[in-house]
Motif scaffolding. Structure first.
Motif: not given
Length: 136
Positions: A99-110
């Motif tokens: 939905e957001t297009g945020v990189r997966l590693d950035d999202l999981v890190r967050h």
């Protein structure tokens, strides 16, 4: 052709766990030293009981959850308590990723750092500073 066919299979639980464990490994030592007994669990989605307890209607509304008592609230009288745990919910993370297009590693890190922040009783600003400390 579906999105999964065009881009390959969706990241599995092991991929998400790898990103979360890498995030934990990058934490400043003062934080990492207090996470040894905290379980990291990657689940497909939150169960109905968890959602109901949080007042949520849909499992895709919850990407992660900390179960336990923040370090500052612990007591020597807590013996016999279940171990603290961080739950990451794969389906909700993947939905937010798409939905957001945020990189997966950035999202999981967050999400991982947000839940770790609950373990330490951190404010949102402190969580953001911690997240900045572990970015590549």
């Amino acid at each position: 052709m579906s999105g999964q066919d065009a881009y390959g299979p969706a990241p599995d639980a092991a991929a998400i766990e790898g990103i979360a464990r890498d995030t934990i490994a990058r934490l400043p030592a003062v934080f990492a030293a207090h996470l040894g007994d905290v379980l990291l669990l990657i689940e497909e989605e939150a169960d109905a009981e968890t959602l109901a307890a949080l007042g949520l209607d849909h499992p895709l509304d919850l990407t992660g959850l900390y179960h336990g008592r923040p370090i500052g609230e612990k007591s020597s009288m807590d013996s016999g308590a279940m171990p603290d745990s961080i739950h990451l919910y794969r389906q909700a993370i993947l939905a937010e990723w798409v939905e957001t297009g945020v990189r997966l590693d950035d999202l999981v890190r967050h999400v991982t750092i947000h839940e770790i922040g609950h373990h330490f009783g951190l404010s949102d600003d402190d969580m953001h500073a911690l997240e900045d400390a572990v970015v590549d």
